[in-house]
Design a protein around this motif. Structure first.
Motif, mmCIF file in Angstrom:
data_model
loop_
_atom_site.group_PDB
_atom_site.id
_atom_site.type_symbol
_atom_site.label_atom_id
_atom_site.label_comp_id
_atom_site.label_asym_id
_atom_site.label_seq_id
_atom_site.Cartn_x
_atom_site.Cartn_y
_atom_site.Cartn_z
ATOM 1 N N HIS A 7 0.843 -1.194 0.000
ATOM 2 C CA HIS A 7 0.000 0.000 0.000
ATOM 3 C C HIS A 7 0.878 1.244 0.000
ATOM 4 N N GLU A 8 0.216 2.403 -0.073
ATOM 5 C CA GLU A 8 0.959 3.663 -0.014
ATOM 6 C C GLU A 8 0.486 4.459 1.194
ATOM 7 N N ARG A 9 1.392 5.221 1.750
ATOM 8 C CA ARG A 9 0.939 6.126 2.810
ATOM 9 C C ARG A 9 1.610 7.484 2.621
ATOM 10 N N ILE A 10 0.934 8.514 3.186
ATOM 11 C CA ILE A 10 1.400 9.887 3.014
ATOM 12 C C ILE A 10 2.564 10.145 3.957
ATOM 13 N N THR A 11 3.612 10.770 3.436
ATOM 14 C CA THR A 11 4.786 11.021 4.273
ATOM 15 C C THR A 11 4.930 12.495 4.651
ATOM 16 N N ASN A 12 4.151 13.366 3.937
ATOM 17 C CA ASN A 12 4.348 14.799 4.209
ATOM 18 C C ASN A 12 3.084 15.466 4.747
ATOM 19 N N ALA A 13 2.351 14.732 5.581
ATOM 20 C CA ALA A 13 1.092 15.263 6.106
ATOM 21 C C ALA A 13 1.290 16.611 6.801
ATOM 22 N N ALA A 14 2.430 16.801 7.411
ATOM 23 C CA ALA A 14 2.673 18.016 8.197
ATOM 24 C C ALA A 14 2.693 19.280 7.344
ATOM 25 N N VAL A 15 2.994 19.150 6.044
ATOM 26 C CA VAL A 15 3.073 20.362 5.224
ATOM 27 C C VAL A 15 1.862 20.523 4.323
ATOM 28 N N LEU A 16 0.875 19.646 4.444
ATOM 29 C CA LEU A 16 -0.295 19.740 3.560
ATOM 30 C C LEU A 16 -1.275 20.771 4.120
ATOM 31 N N PRO A 17 -1.688 21.737 3.300
ATOM 32 C CA PRO A 17 -2.651 22.727 3.795
ATOM 33 C C PRO A 17 -3.989 22.072 4.145
ATOM 34 N N ILE A 18 -4.358 21.084 3.349
ATOM 35 C CA ILE A 18 -5.636 20.407 3.625
ATOM 36 C C ILE A 18 -5.351 18.915 3.706
ATOM 37 N N TRP A 19 -5.866 18.318 4.776
ATOM 38 C CA TRP A 19 -5.545 16.908 4.990
ATOM 39 C C TRP A 19 -6.774 16.186 5.521
ATOM 40 N N VAL A 20 -7.186 15.159 4.751
ATOM 41 C CA VAL A 20 -8.353 14.379 5.161
ATOM 42 C C VAL A 20 -7.859 13.011 5.590
ATOM 43 N N GLU A 21 -8.259 12.610 6.750
ATOM 44 C CA GLU A 21 -7.909 11.257 7.187
ATOM 45 C C GLU A 21 -9.195 10.511 7.510
ATOM 46 N N ARG A 22 -9.349 9.345 6.847
ATOM 47 C CA ARG A 22 -10.530 8.511 7.104
ATOM 48 C C ARG A 22 -10.103 7.402 8.032
ATOM 49 N N TRP A 23 -10.871 7.201 9.088
ATOM 50 C CA TRP A 23 -10.440 6.096 9.935
ATOM 51 C C TRP A 23 -11.552 5.139 10.325
ATOM 52 N N ARG A 24 -12.719 5.352 9.795
ATOM 53 C CA ARG A 24 -13.754 4.343 10.043
ATOM 54 C C ARG A 24 -14.871 4.522 9.050
ATOM 55 N N VAL A 25 -15.492 3.408 8.675
ATOM 56 C CA VAL A 25 -16.654 3.473 7.813
ATOM 57 C C VAL A 25 -17.695 2.519 8.373
ATOM 58 N N LYS A 26 -18.917 2.977 8.337
ATOM 59 C CA LYS A 26 -20.003 2.122 8.843
ATOM 60 C C LYS A 26 -20.544 1.287 7.697
ATOM 61 N N HIS A 27 -20.646 0.023 7.908
ATOM 62 C CA HIS A 27 -21.110 -0.835 6.806
ATOM 63 C C HIS A 27 -21.731 -2.106 7.333
ATOM 64 N N THR A 28 -22.443 -2.778 6.474
ATOM 65 C CA THR A 28 -23.032 -4.064 6.827
ATOM 66 C C THR A 28 -21.905 -5.081 6.958
ATOM 67 N N PRO A 29 -22.087 -6.141 7.722
ATOM 68 C CA PRO A 29 -20.981 -7.092 7.916
ATOM 69 C C PRO A 29 -20.624 -7.808 6.614
ATOM 70 N N VAL A 30 -19.336 -8.034 6.402
ATOM 71 C CA VAL A 30 -18.908 -8.746 5.216
ATOM 72 C C VAL A 30 -17.588 -9.419 5.527
ATOM 73 N N GLU A 31 -17.355 -10.563 4.940
ATOM 74 C CA GLU A 31 -16.103 -11.284 5.149
ATOM 75 C C GLU A 31 -15.417 -11.384 3.798
ATOM 76 N N SER A 32 -14.472 -10.494 3.542
ATOM 77 C CA SER A 32 -13.842 -10.507 2.233
ATOM 78 C C SER A 32 -12.524 -9.768 2.301
ATOM 79 N N SER A 33 -11.497 -10.383 1.812
ATOM 80 C CA SER A 33 -10.186 -9.759 1.924
ATOM 81 C C SER A 33 -10.063 -8.577 0.979
ATOM 82 N N SER A 34 -10.810 -8.583 -0.117
ATOM 83 C CA SER A 34 -10.689 -7.432 -1.007
ATOM 84 C C SER A 34 -11.308 -6.199 -0.368
ATOM 85 N N TRP A 35 -12.318 -6.399 0.463
ATOM 86 C CA TRP A 35 -12.893 -5.263 1.192
ATOM 87 C C TRP A 35 -11.881 -4.697 2.177
#
Lengths: 321, 846
Positions: free
Chosen positions: A251-279
């Motif tokens: 995967h990729e991750r952001i390395t320069n978050a400290a200098v970004l004027p606008i920064w969105v971080e998602r850390w949870r999503v509400k969803h119906t239960p699912v068992e799938s590695s692609s999810w």
């Protein structure tokens, strides 16, 4: 052209992918007027079929909208991007029926989101204001039923109506996370993110300054894509468990978050239960590492939701003109 | 091979006993004798050095003729034999076995062709024909004087076979070889064997259900203990030679373990991804995890990683069987086999480029394979024949033949089976839907086959319309999606505009994708269209020019099922000749490198011989100090490396520089300025010259032929030496480059001779005195024309002018050709030739 191959038709307003076999016919439509070029679709695409198309800025304002393009030779019309799309820009139909294959086969969940209207709690004098205030024009007055109705499939859950109606509309957003604006880091005079923001969470106030009303933010991240100060990323390996197997992905991750004027971080999503590695894989691509862990540890996830609910009243709400 | 190598290296040092040659001139009834008296040829031969006995006979090839030779060998203790008669293609084997029966090595023999190259083409120049016969005989005597005994190479045979392609031809070959208890590897690039036949609904003319008759054979292959099935695999590398091939096969990852998978299909049910099924030609869907068809052999499923989204739903569904393995990687499997059968079949041409028919644009325009899948009960619609645009059964249908075949823009050839399968599809649909109006547009109907014509009659009787005329254009009604076929009815001379609800195109059969790459891997040539090239179209249709590699089915050109099956069995038979033997004999006319002369032995970095060899027969280690080496079993004996070697370090057995130069000297000993000397290959050009003889195309008798195995063997020094000796004109003639029997020999010869031509022009030789030509085995008329033209050149230039040019070029040529003396085996030839000249025993002994 081989029968069954994906055909692409692109106009200024839409991209249509069509695949015609004799016994199977599917169509995927991207509404480019809705698309904000947020990259969520591109990030979840398991076959790297989606690419970002840069918008054009002039004097700090967006003059050409950013968007996406799709490689018809790679796309298999699986529907992952359609599940993720925060702007509801993607529609899929199989044999004429609207559907989504990854959801139909329980590979992807349905995101839990809603917009409920309580007519009794509504101050009807604000009716026209609430209708006009909706950024996506999905609220209308139903003369027969004498109530306000929401075109649910096109509502992006921005909560503008919730605030404007003083709580008569109750919106549940699928995404939770944070959005941070640091104007001191902005390129002087740039207001481009306000131009692309679908919810007016980022907007220009009477003094001509960029303002963030984070309560309206749907965490789509289109602002980060159009921002002239681009996120830098590094690759790293992710290991997670699903269906009794350990999966490793890059995967990729952001390395320069400290200098970004606008920064969105998602850390949870509400969803119906699912068992799938692609999810899980998709989730970890578009949300922070924490999100993946949260997902795996449901208990912890529930705790966080409680915490968030407690914090909800703490936000300073902006006045609407 | 080291022992063979050793033997060969000592061989060239061996000093043979004095030649004792017997010469025999044949009358061939009156074929030769009516033009020239063979007895005089024999009498003349007696005067040649080394000739002990000379005789003539009505038919040398007859039993008494052969007995005469055998008795003379015993009586006169002969060690070499020359027969002046007909072409080597006809009787060289006869006389070789004749002399080897009495203990003489079969390679101590030469033939002079005084029939095809002489009496049959010079019947109006009897005197000159006799002179030519004498000189040809003298040249054969000169060549045989330097002949050395050669033994056939014997190589061990690995008793295993490889078959590439699991269609009906490959299946038939595999089952036949397995019946002979020969271990066979069957490599198929798709996930299942079955090939095109598995896609067909019914087969003409018996209307058997195609898969019903093929599936049992597929199952037999799957469970036969002698057959190792490698599906979803491709041949990547082939090394070695007949009896001893080393093959690398890439097993592509299926991501499903073949031993654990039971083929239950639970994984397919849960897979969310739908893509078009190649087996259905995109008419119906399959999942990302799939088997191409219900009858697949093996039943092992395959995951298409270009479509898989890695949701692991299949892993869940597979459960305790745990057959799915995402960690699989491509694997190289190494095989040792003794023979290879290529059965890679055909593809159907995509008619999109043919814009006038609108395939790909008009929904109701289908290819014939799509039509086939559409009415097949195993197809995507379970046999219901519906229009793609609206799902209704069409009331009318047009079938267009020769789409992309018999069309100079795309494929000039006739695909052969389309007439029959078009009729078959029409008839089938007529039976299924009697009300359907079916029209076939054709150029010619070709139905040569057992009960094929009767089948066509049946179609006519069933009420199918036939219109002679190739449609010029098909247009679509945008509302009804009906198609309007515009054509000229050639029989009536009228314009036809036929509106139908659906159209089928009988598209050309083309070589399967990857045939060209496989050709390179196998060093087997593809013809101009890409089909694999057979060794001989009539007599060796199943062999390739590379020994030990055979062809079956449509890989060689479009074929219907019975032909594919017979070819599969035939190729199995050809391969079993090798595989049943303990060892295999290889022709010893191979190239040999003198280690001490090779530049690399002196630290050089030469790769020329390695680069020009189309068979990979050279072990080349430039810069190592080790001389290059030739693997005799891989060498096919074209001699291209011999001619290319800058250090003259390579020779070819039976066609040594000494032998060829002896022939040149002999033929040009007398009146060289008045002669045309031709170097031809033994295949196309040599046969072309023979063909001129058979057809009695007359040309002047001042022409002389020296035959080598390939034009690639013709050393620039041969041409130079001929001009040094004063030759009037010189021709180098080979196959047409694409037909070269040694793949690239003719090409190299052409490049090389271009340089020679420039050098000669600089030396003052008129350019028309040196020509390079391509003559195929059927171009006798062309051969005669070239000979006439070159002979005419001599007359035009005049002998005086030629002599003048020669005198001018001579000093430089002589200086340049001094190096010839350094070539092993050439100096004695030059010495003897000089002696003969001084003694006046020259050429035809005027």
């Amino acid at each position: 052209m081989k029968r069954g191959a994906v055909r692409k038709e692109k106009t200024a307003h839409r991209i249509v992918l069509e695949r015609k076999m004799v016994t199977h016919h599917d169509v995927m439509t991207w509404n480019l007027d809705y698309c904000v070029g947020c990259q969520l679709g591109a990030n979840v695409c398991p076959l790297d079929a989606i690419t970002h198309v840069d918008g054009k800025l002039e004097n700090g304002r967006m003059v050409v909208r950013q968007g996406v393009d799709i490689d018809p030779e790679k796309c298999v019309l699986c529907g992952m991007c359609a599940v993720m799309c925060p702007a509801n820009a993607i529609e899929i139909s199989v044999n004429g029926k609207p559907t989504n294959p990854v959801q139909e086969y329980e590979t992807f969940p349905t995101l839990i989101e809603s917009n409920e209207f309580n007519a009794e709690a509504f101050d009807w004098s604000r009716r026209d204001f609430v209708i006009d205030n909706c950024p996506t024009n999905v609220i209308s007055y139903d003369e027969a039923a004498e109530t306000l109705v929401v075109e649910d499939e096109h509502c992006i859950r921005c909560r503008q109506c919730e605030v404007a109606s003083d709580g008569a509309f109750q919106v549940e957003q699928p995404w939770e996370g944070t959005v941070t604006l640091r104007r001191e880091l902005c390129v002087a005079g740039c207001l481009a993110c306000a131009d692309i923001c679908p919810t007016r969470a980022l907007h220009i106030n009477a003094a001509g300054e960029l303002v963030l009303a984070d309560y309206y933010c749907i965490k789509c991240g289109a602002c980060m894509q159009i921002c002239p100060i681009q996120a830098e990323t590094e690759e790293y390996e992710v290991t997670f468990e699903s269906q009794g197997h350990t999966h490793t992905r890059v995967h990729e991750r952001i390395t320069n978050a400290a200098v970004l004027p606008i920064w969105v971080e998602r850390w949870r999503v509400k969803h119906t239960p699912v068992e799938s590695s692609s999810w899980l894989d998709a989730l970890m691509r578009i949300a922070s590492d924490k999100a993946g862990q949260v997902e795996i540890d449901r208990k912890r996830a529930l705790k966080r939701r409680d915490l968030l609910k407690a914090l909800k009243g703490g936000h300073v709400l902006m006045d609407n003109e | 091979m080291p022992e063979d190598e050793k033997k060969k290296s000592t061989e060239h040092q061996f000093e043979e006993e004095e030649p004792r040659i017997g010469v025999y001139a044949c009358h061939c009834g009156s074929n030769i004798a009516s033009v020239l008296p063979p007895a005089e040829v024999a009498k003349y031969a007696e005067s040649l050095p080394g000739v002990v006995v000379a005789n003539d006979h009505h038919y040398m090839c007859s039993e008494p003729g052969q007995r005469m030779i055998q008795e003379d060998i015993k009586k006169h203790n002969l060690n070499r034999v020359v027969v002046s008669a007909c072409t080597v293609a006809m009787h060289e084997p006869t006389f070789r076995s004749c002399i080897s029966d009495v203990g003489l090595n079969p390679f101590m023999f030469e033939m002079a062709n005084i029939r095809e190259h002489d009496s049959w083409v010079h019947s109006h120049e009897k005197e000159a024909a006799l002179l030519k016969a004498k000189e040809l005989t003298a040249a054969a005597v000169a060549k045989v004087s330097y002949a050395r005994p050669l033994d056939m190479f014997k190589v061990p045979v690995t008793k295993r076979a490889l078959i590439i392609g699991g269609g009906i031809a490959g299946i038939s070959a595999a089952l036949d070889l397995a019946d002979m208890k020969i271990e066979t590897y069957l490599v198929e690039k798709t996930p299942s064997i079955g090939g095109r036949m598995a896609q067909l609904d019914k087969t003409f003319p018996t209307m058997d259900c195609s898969i019903c008759i093929e599936a049992p054979k597929m199952v037999d292959v799957g469970k036969n203990p002698y057959i190792h099935l490698l599906t979803y695999a491709e041949v990547r590398k082939v090394d070695g030679y007949i009896g001893n091939f080393k093959v690398e096969v890439e097993q592509k990852p299926r991501y499903v373990d073949a031993d654990s998978c039971t083929g239950c299909g639970l994984c397919v049910d849960v897979c969310p991804i739908t893509v078009p099924n190649e087996f259905e030609d995109g008419m119906g869907p399959r999942k990302a995890i799939y088997v191409p068809m219900a009858q697949s052999v093996p039943v092992t499923h395959t995951i298409d990683m270009n479509a898989c989204i890695k949701c692991y739903k299949c892993v869940e569904a597979c459960g305790d069987l745990s057959a799915i393995d995402f960690a699989q990687e491509p694997e190289i499997i190494e095989l040792d086999v003794g023979a290879i059968i290529v059965a890679t079949g055909y593809d159907t041409w995509d008619p999109t480029p043919l814009e006038e028919y609108g395939f790909g644009e008009y929904e109701n325009m289908l290819t014939m394979m799509e039509i086939e899948r559409l009415h097949c009960a195993g197809g995507p619609t379970i046999g219901e024949f519906i229009r793609p645009s609206d799902g209704k059964i069409p009331a009318s249908l047009a079938l267009i033949q020769c789409v992309g075949s018999r069309d100079k823009r795309y494929h000039e050839y006739c695909s052969g089976f389309c007439c029959m399968y078009t009729i078959k599809n029409a008839l089938l649909l007529k039976w299924l839907y009697p009300e359907m109006d079916i029209t076939i547009f054709y150029i010619d109907l070709r139905t040569p086959g057992k009960t094929y014509e009767e089948f066509y009659e049946r179609a006519r009787e069933a009420g199918i319309h036939f219109i002679k005329g190739r449609p010029a254009e098909v247009l679509e009604d945008p509302v009804t999606k009906n198609l309007i076929v515009h054509a000229e009815n050639v029989t009536l001379g009228t314009h036809v505009a036929l509106e139908v609800e659906m159209v089928g195109l009988a598209t050309a059969a083309i070589p399967s994708a990857g045939a060209a790459d496989l050709g390179r891997v196998l060093t087997v040539a593809n013809d101009g269209y890409g089909w694999f090239l057979e060794s001989h179209p009539k007599l060796k249709p199943l062999d390739t020019p590379t020994e030990g590699i055979y062809l079956a089915g449509s890989a060689q050109g479009p074929k219907d099922i019975p032909q594919c099956v017979s070819q599969g069995s035939g190729a199995a038979g050809r391969a079993s000749r090798v595989l049943m033997a303990d060892e295999w004999e290889i022709d010893p006319i191979v190239a040999y490198i003198w280690p001490d002369r090779c530049l690399n032995a002196k630290g050089g970095k030469c790769t020329i011989c390695y680069d020009v060899c189309p068979y990979g027969a050279v072990i080349n280690k430039p810069g190592s100090g080790e001389p290059s080496q030739i693997i005799p079993a891989k060498c096919h004996g074209c001699g291209t490396c011999v001619a290319e070697c800058p250090a003259n370090a390579i020779t070819q057995h039976h066609f040594t520089d000494g032998q060829v130069i002896a022939q040149i000297h002999s033929l040009l000993a007398d009146n060289p300025e008045g002669k045309v000397l031709a170097f031809t290959c033994r295949w196309c050009s040599g046969m072309g010259a023979d063909n001129a003889g058979t057809a009695h195309f007359e040309y002047p008798a001042n022409t002389r032929i020296i035959m080598v195995m390939c034009a690639g063997r013709v050393d620039p020094d041969f041409v130079m030496e001929a001009f040094r000796l004063g030759a009037g004109a010189v021709l180098v003639s080979g196959c047409h480059p694409q037909d070269c029997h040694y793949i690239s020999g003719r090409q190299y010869a052409g490049d090389r001779m271009e340089r020679v031509a420039k050098q000669l022009t600089r030396l003052g030789i008129s350019p028309e005195r040196f020509r390079v030509e391509s003559v195929s085995a059927t171009e006798g008329a062309k051969w005669a024309r070239i000979m006439q033209e070159m002979s005419g050149t001599l007359a035009e230039l005049t002998i005086a002018k030629i002599k003048e040019e020669n005198a001018q070029a001579h000093p430089k040529l002589a200086r340049r050709l001094n190096r010839l003396k350094q070539v092993p085996g050439v100096a004695p030839v030059l010495r003897l030739s000089e002696e003969m000249r001084l003694q006046g025993i020259a050429g035809g002994g005027a």
